[in-house]
Design a protein around this motif. Structure first.
Motif, short mmCIF file in Angstrom:
data_model
loop_
_atom_site.label_atom_id
_atom_site.label_comp_id
_atom_site.label_asym_id
_atom_site.label_seq_id
_atom_site.Cartn_x
_atom_site.Cartn_y
_atom_site.Cartn_z
N THR A 178 0.82 -1.17 0.06
CA THR A 178 -0.21 0.02 0.05
C THR A 178 0.78 1.16 0.09
O THR A 178 1.94 1.24 0.39
N GLN A 179 0.13 2.29 -0.37
CA GLN A 179 1.02 3.54 -0.38
C GLN A 179 0.98 4.21 1.02
O GLN A 179 0.04 3.68 1.81
N ARG A 182 5.22 2.32 -1.28
CA ARG A 182 4.91 1.25 -1.70
C ARG A 182 6.14 0.48 -2.32
O ARG A 182 6.03 -0.75 -2.21
N GLU C 32 -7.49 -8.93 0.12
CA GLU C 32 -8.59 -7.94 0.19
C GLU C 32 -9.51 -8.23 1.67
O GLU C 32 -9.51 -9.49 1.84
N VAL C 39 -5.13 -4.82 -1.53
CA VAL C 39 -3.71 -4.62 -1.59
C VAL C 39 -2.98 -5.60 -2.52
O VAL C 39 -3.03 -6.84 -2.26
N ARG C 41 0.75 -7.04 -4.28
CA ARG C 41 2.11 -6.76 -4.13
C ARG C 41 2.99 -7.69 -5.23
O ARG C 41 2.57 -8.71 -5.18
#
Lengths: 339, 339, 339
Positions: A178-179, A182, C32, C39, C41
């Motif tokens: 997440t920001q 990130r 989620e 999110v 990654r």
């Protein structure tokens, strides 16, 4: 022989090796800070010429010139028996990677040795000595972000094309979802290498996302350039490096630019080599009170008892200047053994 | 075969070994403190007769009778899989050293096994058992300062001269640069050994700087003497030890003197040996409420399945006395395997 | 060759092996949670199809068909170089045990791989993948108490009797001496296995004392049953598992019962296998707000480059439902190498 896979039997054996370096020295380390008395310590320490480690590596022939390869390498401190280079270091911090080798070169992923670091050690006579190497000190003591190995990375070493080869790495960094910040730790690290006869040179570059290291969302990043060259005159091998490491992105108050020269020579003498290296850095930042210059040199003799074992005697001095900052001086004799 | 140095190729291979000891036992440990109910635990534990470890070691022939040698040894707890002897122990705490071997003997530096500890285990029938050995308990449970291995040290084991040999170690200690307590941990540890026919004896000495361990600049130090002897009658091997460990330097209130006798025997019986050992300590300190006597014994049978593997059944009891302190009793059966 | 016992010489060598698995992957992990943005990654991670480890193991022939055996196995994260599966994991957490092998089967004590875990991985096509295996996720992410290996344990694997064999383990748990919760962690873990022609099945059971994990003397315990079967049709191998994990003993408010079905198939296709697995759990507890259902599946292709090395591409999704809980989705390509 050393078999791989207990259940799978000895057919796995032929390419797994246990190897490493144990390096230890005795000496005196003297540190001095402005306005304080000098402090001198008598030490029996480890990792003088090279940081000690033990590794396990192997290769499997897959046919058609392709091999599966892996390597696991654990730094260690053979003065106290502690694992790692420092308390809290990852056990297999030197490298922990798996991949392929073939006509294209070699690609591995996981924790990989950084190409930038390989270029750094190749063009200075003290190589990767974290105790006596002026260029290592000027690069890794608070200047270059990232490590000698990069986690969460993919590395591609291309096979040579005539005098040229390249070594490229990409790291996914801290893999935050997440920001802000990130992409913190995300890095590109690569080297173009040229070698022909007595001459070799390389250009290395590392950029690394440092966003959030001072404040959330600060957008910091660092870019480092390193140009290195060597020429082997037989009577002496000469080395030169120029490096520029710039932090930016979080506003003028946090911008830092460090430019470093290194000149060195390795002179064959008797059963060993005389080693000399001098590094000088100019540090530009917004703080008028911090040192603007750093100056370090090393002088020593590395006596080869065999290809695997050497004895060394080294002098090293490094100082921050104008205004004067901490000074370190090391006198040491030691032994390095490769296995 | 097991190669040393991935890049350097298999020529490095011939002398690198992976070896160790795995020792596990099942049993009951009962502890009792004055004024509290006894506590009994059923355990599946590790390191009964010998603390388990895994090591990597090697040697390189340098010609002229000289060898480069190294060893790395990591204790482990094979009951839980944890590294080290205890949480926080250095990974390679058993030893991590590099050096030379030749006509002069052997010298290594780094983290070295202490000569004093070798003398301690050589002259008691339970050797280096930290679970069943009365002499180990009376020495290492809160009495002797320093460890079985000494960090930051240089060790010299001389080759024998007739019946005599010596084993000497110096440790730079904590390598502190400034006063007070600059030399904390600095130690000398040495043994003179005599062996002729069925008789062997040794005199061991350790002095260690403990300044600052109670208060800054307190000037504490510890000196330990250990005399040991054995005589092999064939029908039985007899052992005796006398040890004096004295803390001093920080004033009468902190002076402690512990004098310990150990008598033991190892009696060949069938495919193994009957082992018996008794240790008795007198503890002199300034505290009239602390125990003045400690008494421990072990009795057991060690059944040799091969030179590498043995099964054992052991009884052990140790108690502080006058006034009564904690008592421990262990009943166990176990297995030790050397590899 | 790889010798066991530096002092004991190379005669120890023949059965000691260094082996392991290095598995790495690159991909995207998307998580989620209800009421929060998803999110995603990008990762270069380790242990996709199998948790990476390195081990040392050996055997000594004692004659008469009896062998002394040991094994030491250390998990590792080859993305960062960290030891263990997670920070704080025991170094040799995969196994650290010593014992015997013979006509009776094999018995080892120390830290042993749990028979229940072996049964779990044997009857699902994703085996012991902690990244892509739905059955592993439904079992080990907060449901089953205890670990894949059990500390302080004794394990007995019986030799087969016709189509039958068993694998039994008892753990002394935390080895606490005093009430309450004296037997916390004490466990029985066992499997009866049947295999005949293309059909195999096993019944596994684990009971573990959890007293004191919520409050002192709470008397909690967990009992888990697992029935698994597979049938190899050649064109496809089919798998099915049913598991019931019940927590009880500390009152109705803390009782939890999780019932899980897993159905899977492994379909040979070209130089590899198509793998599919679906797991569904019903979660019964006293909390009306927690999810009552969990649903996960994996679909992928495992391309065998050799018996030791495979490449894989995997899709995985797992979600808590009714009411909706966190969802995880993984897309990855990776490589596993056994050595």
């Amino acid at each position: 022989c050393l078999a791989g896979g207990l259940l799978a039997g000895p057919a796995f054996a032929q390419h797994t090796t246990v190897y490493g370096v144990i390096d230890g020295f005795a000496g005196s380390i003297r540190t001095e800070s402005p306005g304080a008395p000098a402090v001198s310590r008598t030490v029996v320490d480890s990792g003088g010429m090279q940081t000690s480690f033990v590794g396990v590596a192997g290769a499997e022939d897959l046919g058609g010139g392709l091999k599966a390869v892996f390597q696991l390498e654990a730094f260690l401190r053979n003065d106290t028996g502690a694992a790692g280079r420092f308390d809290g270091d990852a056990f297999w911090a030197r490298s922990a990677a798996v991949g392929f080798e073939g006509g294209f070169g070699r690609t591995t992923f996981g924790r990989n040795t950084a190409p930038y670091f390989v270029s750094l050690l190749e063009f200075n006579p003290l190589a990767d000595s974290f105790v006596f190497g002026p260029m290592i000190a000027h690069t890794f003591r608070g200047t270059l972000a990232g490590d000698t190995g990069m986690s969460n990375s993919i590395r591609l070493q291309t096979a040579g094309r005539g005098p040229w080869r390249s070594d490229l790495l990409w790291s996914a960094g801290e893999e935050r979802g997440t920001q802000p910040d990130r992409k913190r730790g995300r890095a590109f690290d690569g080297v173009i290498h040229y070698g022909s006869g007595p001459f070799a040179a390389s250009l290395a570059y590392r950029s690394i996302d440092l966003s959030g290291t001072l404040a959330p969302g600060d957008g910091r990043e660092q870019k480092a350039w390193l140009l290195g060259a060597s020429y082997d005159l037989k009577a002496a091998k000469l080395f030169a490096q120029y490096q520029d490491i710039a932090d930016s992105g979080a506003g003028p108050a946090t911008e830092v630019d460090v430019r470093t020269w290194q000149l060195g020579a390795s002179v064959p003498l008797g059963p060993g080599k005389l080693l000399a290296s001098w590094a000088n850095s100019k540090i530009e930042d917004a703080d008028p009170l911090s040192s603007e210059k750093r100056d370090g040199w090393a002088l020593g003799y590395d006596h080869l008892l065999s290809k695997r074992t050497d004895l060394y005697a080294m002098l090293y001095r490094d100082a921050l200047k104008s205004p004067a900052g901490p000074t370190e001086r090391v006198i040491a004799v030691g032994m390095r053994h490769r296995f």
